[in-house]
Design an enzyme around this catalytic site. Structure first.
Site, PDB file in Angstrom:
ATOM      1  NE  ARG A 274      -4.290  -1.422   0.120  1.00 27.01           N
ATOM      2  CZ  ARG A 274      -4.402  -2.529  -0.622  1.00 27.01           C
ATOM      3  NH1 ARG A 274      -3.422  -2.909  -1.420  1.00 27.01           N
ATOM      4  NH2 ARG A 274      -5.506  -3.254  -0.577  1.00 27.01           N
TER       5      ARG A 274
ATOM      6  CD  GLU B 256      -2.776   2.942  -5.527  1.00 28.75           C
ATOM      7  OE1 GLU B 256      -3.815   2.354  -5.908  1.00 28.75           O
ATOM      8  OE2 GLU B 256      -1.847   2.369  -4.960  1.00 28.75           O
TER       9      GLU B 256
ATOM     10  CG  HIS C 183      -2.957  -1.048  -6.697  1.00 27.91           C
ATOM     11  ND1 HIS C 183      -3.377  -0.385  -5.578  1.00 27.91           N
ATOM     12  CD2 HIS C 183      -2.860  -2.357  -6.326  1.00 27.91           C
ATOM     13  CE1 HIS C 183      -3.539  -1.243  -4.584  1.00 27.91           C
ATOM     14  NE2 HIS C 183      -3.216  -2.459  -5.016  1.00 27.91           N
TER      15      HIS C 183
HETATM   16  C1  GLV Z   1      -4.670  -5.420  -3.775  1.00 28.39           C
HETATM   17  O1  GLV Z   1      -3.950  -4.510  -3.508  1.00 28.39           O
HETATM   18  C2  GLV Z   1      -5.401  -6.172  -2.797  1.00 28.39           C
HETATM   19  O2  GLV Z   1      -5.384  -5.805  -1.617  1.00 28.39           O
HETATM   20  O3  GLV Z   1      -6.035  -7.159  -3.184  1.00 28.39           O
END
Ligand code: GLV
Length: 324
Positions: free
Chosen positions: A236, A265, A284
Site C-alpha cells: 500500500r 492513486e 496497482h
Molecule cells: C490489492 O492490492 C489487494 O489488496 O487485493
C-alpha cells in the site's frame, strides 16, 4: 430477492452467479462511484461488493440500515472501517490467497526491472540514444548474491522469498513475530526493521497498511538503507513517505524504487516521482492477471452470498461478529 450493489464491473462469471441469487446493480463506469453516490446506493442494500478504491467508512455504514454483508474484492481492506461494521454486526469479507502468486510475480517484475534499469533502457532507445554496446552504460545491480529484505513474511512476502531462492539471494525478513517454519523453507533470517534496512540491497514491502505501518518507510528509515539500495512496494502506498523517498532518490542515496502502489492513486501526472529516471511506477496491478481476477471475483461473490444467507463468510476479516 436481496439487493446488492457492486461498485464496478467485475469478471463476468462471478457476476452471472451473483445475478442468479440476488437483484444486482453494478456501477457501470470505469471510475469508482463518488462517495455520496456510493452512500446513496448502499442506503437501500442488503449486500455490498466493493473494491479497494471505495471508502466504506462509519458514516456510510450507518446510513445503510439493511446492510448485512460487505464483501471486498481484494485482500487488503484498509479502505473499510471494520470496527464500524463489527459494531453493527456486519461481517466483512476479503480475498486472501488467490492473488499471492500473481502479486509475487509483479513484485519480481519490479525488482528485476528496477535493478537492471529495464524501463530506462527503453526510454534510452526511444530517445534515439542507442549508438553502440557501451561498457559503462546503464549499469545496474546484480541480484545474485545480493540481500533481499522482506518487510512482512505473510503469504505474499513468502511467495516473493521463494522466488528469491532461485536468484541466489540472501534473505532477511521482519514483522511483528518470527515465522520459523516459513523462514526455514527459504533460508530467511529474522531481524529487526533497522537491521533489515541497513543490510538489504533490495527492500520489498509486504505488510498491510495500518496505523502502525503508515509511513513506516520515512526519512529516518530511508537513511538507514544501504547507499544504492532499491525499494519496492507492492503493498500500500501509505506505508512509504513519498516526499522522503523523493529526497532519498534525488540525493543519490537510493539506487531506485519500484512502486505498484502510491498515495494517492492515481499519482498526479505532474508528481515529481513520475519523472524520476530511477523510479518505475505501475498502476496497482499486482493481482491483475485474468485467472487471479476471476478467482478474486468468485471469492468475493461466495463471501457475499454466504453473508446474505446468514452463514459465516468463508474469508472474514472480523469473525468476532459471530461470537459477540
Ligand atoms: C490489492 O492490492 C489487494 O489488496 O487485493
Amino acid at each position: 430477492m436481496n439487493n446488492v450493489f457492486v461498485t464496478r464491473p467485475i469478471p463476468q462469471n462471478a457476476l452471472d452467479h451473483l445475478r442468479r441469487e440476488a437483484t444486482v446493480e453494478v456501477w457501470p463506469g470505469p471510475l469508482p462511484p463518488p462517495y455520496e453516490e456510493l452512500r446513496r446506493r448502499v442506503a437501500t442494500c442488503d449486500g455490498l461488493l466493493c473494491l479497494l478504491t471505495d471508502r466504506v467508512d462509519a458514516t456510510l455504514i450507518a446510513s445503510a440500515p439493511k446492510l448485512r454483508v460487505i464483501s471486498q474484492m481484494a485482500v487488503g481492506y484498509d479502505n473499510i472501517d471494520v470496527a464500524a461494521a463489527t459494531s453493527r454486526g456486519i461481517p466483512v469479507g476479503h480475498t486472501p490467497g488467490v492473488l499471492t502468486e500473481a502479486t509475487a510475480d509483479l513484485t519480481w517484475a519490479l525488482i528485476l526491472a528496477t535493478a537492471r534499469r529495464v524501463v530506462e533502457g527503453m526510454r534510452f532507445i526511444d530517445a534515439g540514444q542507442w549508438q553502440t554496446w557501451d561498457p559503462l552504460g546503464l549499469l545496474g545491480m546484480e541480484l545474485h548474491g545480493a540481500t533481499l529484505g522482506i518487510l512482512g513474511l505473510g503469504r505474499i512476502g513468502a511467495a516473493v522469498a521463494r522466488r528469491a531462492v532461485g536468484f541466489g539471494m540472501r534473505l532477511l525478513y521482519t514483522g511483528p513475530r518470527e515465522k520459523p517454519d516459513v523462514a526455514a523453507g527459504v533460508g530467511a533470517i529474522y531481524t529487526d526493521v533497522d537491521t533489515l534496512l541497513h543490510e538489504s540491497d533490495v527492500v520489498s514491502i509486504h505488510c498491510p497498511l495500518t496505523p502502525a505501518t503508515r509511513h513506516l518507510i520515512n526519512a529516518h528509515a530511508l537513511a538507514r538503507m544501504k547507499p544504492g539500495a532499491i525499494l519496492v512496494n507492492t503493498a500500500r502506498g501509505g506505508i512509504v513517505d513519498h516526499a522522503a523517498l523523493l529526497d532519498a532518490l534525488r540525493s543519490g542515496h537510493l539506487g531506485g524504487a519500484g512502486l505498484d502502489v502510491t498515495e494517492p492513486e492515481p499519482l498526479p501526472a505532474d508528481h515529481p516521482l513520475m519523472g524520476e529516471d530511477r523510479v518505475i511506477i505501475t498502476p496497482h496491478i499486482g493481482s491483475a492477471t485474468v485467472r487471479t481476477r476471476a478467482r478474486m471475483a468468485d471469492m468475493a461473490v461466495s463471501n457475499l452470498l454466504a453473508g446474505l444467507r446468514g452463514d459465516p463468510l468463508p474469508h472474514c476479516v472480523n469473525p468476532d461478529v459471530y461470537t459477540r
